[in-house]
Structures are given as C-alpha cells and as structure tokens.
Write an enzyme that holds these catalytic residues in place. Structure first.
Site, PDB file in Angstrom:
ATOM      1  N   ALA A  99     -37.394 -16.318   4.040  1.00 48.62           N
ATOM      2  CA  ALA A  99     -37.067 -15.134   4.839  1.00 48.62           C
ATOM      3  C   ALA A  99     -36.111 -14.268   4.020  1.00 48.62           C
ATOM      4  CB  ALA A  99     -36.423 -15.519   6.161  1.00 48.62           C
ATOM      5  N   LYS A 100     -35.895 -13.063   4.485  1.00 48.54           N
ATOM      6  CA  LYS A 100     -34.899 -12.170   3.878  1.00 48.54           C
ATOM      7  C   LYS A 100     -34.556 -11.095   4.880  1.00 48.54           C
ATOM      8  CE  LYS A 100     -32.688 -11.966  -0.085  1.00 48.54           C
ATOM      9  NZ  LYS A 100     -32.212 -13.155  -0.819  1.00 48.54           N
TER      10      LYS A 100
END
Length: 428
Positions: A120-121
């Site tokens: 994720a980011k």
C-alpha cells in the site's frame, strides 16, 4: 499482454509527470516478470490493478484563518498475502500515479523478503517545509479521518515516508484510537518508542542499504568510495553506516546542494551541520558540487536515496559507479536500467536494497499485536537475517536464469504473489 513499453527517447519520457513515469516503470517491471513466469492475461491484469484506490479532499485550516483544500491518496495494491502495508508521504508533487507505483513496489518487496503483507502507499499533495507544526497536525488528522474506513491493524498499516516522521505517526495513531475508543498502537509503525514504536526502526531502511552494499561489494569494504544522493533520513544514516563499515563517503547531496571531499566526509559532523543550517550546502569541510556531477562521480558505490526517476536514459551513460544500491524507490528508469546493464554496472534494486524499513515495521507490528518487545540487538539480528537471506535468494535466481538482480527480485516477488492468488482461488 504488455502494459507498457518504455520509450527510448528521453524527450518522450519527459512529457510524462514524475508519478506517471514511476507507474510506467513499475508496470514495465511487472510485465518483464510476468513474461518469464508465463502468467496468463487474467493474472497479469489482476497483479497490475490496485485492489483499492482512494482519492480524498483534505481541507486545511491555515494559521492566518484561510482554508486550503489539498488532495490525499491511499492505494492498496494487493492484500492477498496479508494486510496492506506502506508509507505515507507529504510532498507537493505526489499524485495517484506515484502512489500506485509505490504501492505496487511494496507488494513485491514484502513478498520478496517473506513478510505477510501486501503493498500500500499513501500521500498528501503538500509541502511540509512551508507548513507550521499546527498545520501539519491538522492536515494529518483530517487526512486520516478521510481514509479511516480502509486502515487498521488488520487492514492496512501506514508508516513514515518522505515528508513524514515519528510525530506524524503519533498523530495518526491518536486519531485512529480516538475514533476506536481505545488505544490501537498497531495501526501504524515507525511510531515514537513511548507509543509502542520499535527499537531499531528509525535506521532500519538505511541499515538494509548498508547490508545490501556490503553483500554486493567484492572483497573488503575498507576504503571503498561512496556517493549518496539524498541526505535525508535514509541517505544520511546509510552514509553513516557505510562509513562505520570502513567505506569512504566522499560526496552527498540534498535539496540545498551537493558537497564533496575526496579524503572522505565526517558524516557525524555533517549531520550536525545539516541540523544547524538546514542542508549540506556550504559545509565548511567540503567543496561544492552540482547534483548532476554527484551522480556521475567515479566511485565504487552510488546510493540514490531521494525520489524516483533520478537516473535516466540521459544521464545513465555518464554514471561511472560500479555498484548502485537503491535506497530510494524507483530511482532508475527502465531505459537507464538497460544502459547500466550493458555497461556492466551492478544495480541492487529498491525492492531488495531498501526493504529494511518494512522488515522492522513488520517486527514493530508483531510486538504491538502481542504486547511485548525485543531488544535492539534482537531486532537488528532479525533484520540482517532476512536481508541476507533475501539477497542470497536474488543472486541465486539471477545466476540461474541469467538475469539482472532487479529482474531476479521481481521474479521472486511477483511469483510469490501470483502463487498465493492461485492457491486462494477467486471468490465467487
């Protein structure tokens, strides 16, 4: 199915935003791995497509009373191997393309080093250098409230990245905990120790860079010359750890400029200078250097440790370092990668070289979930073991298939994620 064929002309690439270039690079690397793994079109599309992408409007109340509205993002690329994991960056050029690329790289990184996370980011399009502490706290808390439905210790665990730090994570933890009605330390990693952070987390990414560099260097590190592009929280400590190992760090740079001392920089003294003045520019025990010249120095090791896309088709032919160890995410474009390969330059890829941060984030999360802690020596031992085992697996794959270290790392990471997709099947 080809997602992207990189342009061979720098002019064509320059028309794209940095975020779009990063995403194109990530998709190209996926495509290369998928070809060698003989993945079908359905699997390729699944691996290329984020599981969730959220864009939010974040109102910010400024100190003078006016209100700005900035964009925030959170992308969960893949959750097949576990909850999503990835940093949150505050940077004015952050966009959905960049965040998607970074989330994808995190998926392969977690799979490569064998920790049970997906990638994720997150990001907010602000310049933290222009904001007061109060404004930073308000934008952080409002951003967290907007992404609250999709984060949590069993869903998605943020961490610090460019423009964020321990304090940012403390605000995120508090905001989430207030909404939950009880303290939830496991919702973020990279927290202050007093809030359940882990010993060894602050320097973990840099320590992983050092381990990778020393594994890749033939013979003793004593006297080997190093240039570090980006003297921030990753680059500064990477420089210090490499110097501690016997390397001679001769040049570093940050947003203020670049400096060089052929006899070797005193990294501890330079860190003090940066703390006092705000940057490396003007450091009294070194000469000035341009950012471009630093990347082209005749050194044994070059560590790009800032942002993505700094080594391009235009400057790659001028790179003289024999070894590049990627402390940043995506610092080398696919076109540049090919030029470096043809020149015989060894590149330790980002998803391996900078994996130390997510490894110790995982160890912090485990400690939070089980309400106990390890000593710093135990943390560093576990970090070294995972980094060295992963490095050995990548070099073995590279030798077996006659591919670069980057291609080998992606074969392992992408292959492991694809295998879990096959085992779990598709519902319904």
């Amino acid at each position: 199915m080809n997602f992207m064929v990189p342009s061979t002309t720098p002019a064509a690439t320059a028309l794209l935003s940095p975020g779009r270039q990063a995403l194109d690079s990530a998709l190209f690397q996926l495509d290369q791995a998928a070809d060698r793994l003989h993945l079908d079109d359905g699997m390729r599309t699944m691996l290329a497509t984020p599981r969730r992408s959220l864009t939010v409007a974040v109102p910010v109340r400024r100190e003078d009373g006016r209100m700005d509205v900035v964009q925030g993002f959170r992308v969960q690329h893949n959750t097949t191997r576990g909850p999503a994991k990835g940093g949150i960056r505050f940077h004015p050029s952050t966009d959905i393309h960049e965040v998607t690329a970074l989330a994808m790289w995190m998926t392969w990184k977690c799979a490569l080093v064998g920790i049970p996370y997906g990638g994720a980011k997150g990001g907010v399009s602000v310049d933290p250098a222009t904001m007061t502490p109060g404004e930073l706290e308000r934008v952080t808390r409002r951003y967290v409230n907007e992404i609250l439905p999709i984060i949590g210790p069993d869903k998605d665990i943020p961490a610090p990245d460019v423009g964020t730090n321990e304090q940012t994570m403390a605000w995120i933890m508090d905001t989430y905990s207030v909404n939950a009605g009880y303290s939830v330390p496991g919702v973020v990693t990279g927290k202050p120790l007093a809030l359940g952070g882990s010993l060894g987390r602050a320097g973990a990414t840099s320590r992983g860079v050092q381990i990778s560099a020393l594994k890749a260097l033939p013979g003793s590190p004593e006297g080997r010359t190093v240039a570090v592009q980006g003297f921030g929280k990753v680059g500064a400590l990477a420089a210090r750890y490499l110097a501690d190992a016997g390397c001679r760090v001769v040049a570093v740079s940050d947003v203020t400029g670049a400096v060089i001392n052929h006899s070797g920089l005193d990294i501890e003294d330079l860190q003090t200078w940066v703390k006092e003045t705000g940057g490396v520019y003007g450091y009294r025990h070194a000469d000035a250097l341009s950012h471009e010249d630093l990347l082209e120095l005749d050194v044994d090791v070059l560590v790009p440790a800032a942002l993505e896309g700094v080594i391009t088709a235009e400057n790659a032919p001028k790179v003289r370092a024999r070894l590049i160890v990627e402390g940043a995410n995506g610092p080398t474009t696919p076109e540049a990668d090919q030029i470096l390969t043809d020149a015989g330059t060894t590149v330790v890829p980002d998803i391996l070289a900078n994996a130390g941060g997510v490894i110790v984030s995982y160890l912090e999360w485990v400690q939070n979930l089980q309400a106990f802690s390890w000593s710093e020596n135990e943390i560093n031992t576990k970090l070294r073991e995972l980094m060295e085992n992963s490095f050995d697996a990548v070099t073995a794959m590279s030798a077996e298939h006659g591919v670069t270290l980057r291609q080998a790392a992606h074969l392992i990471g992408v292959g492991r994620v694809a295998e879990v997709h096959r085992l779990r099947g598709l519902h319904p």
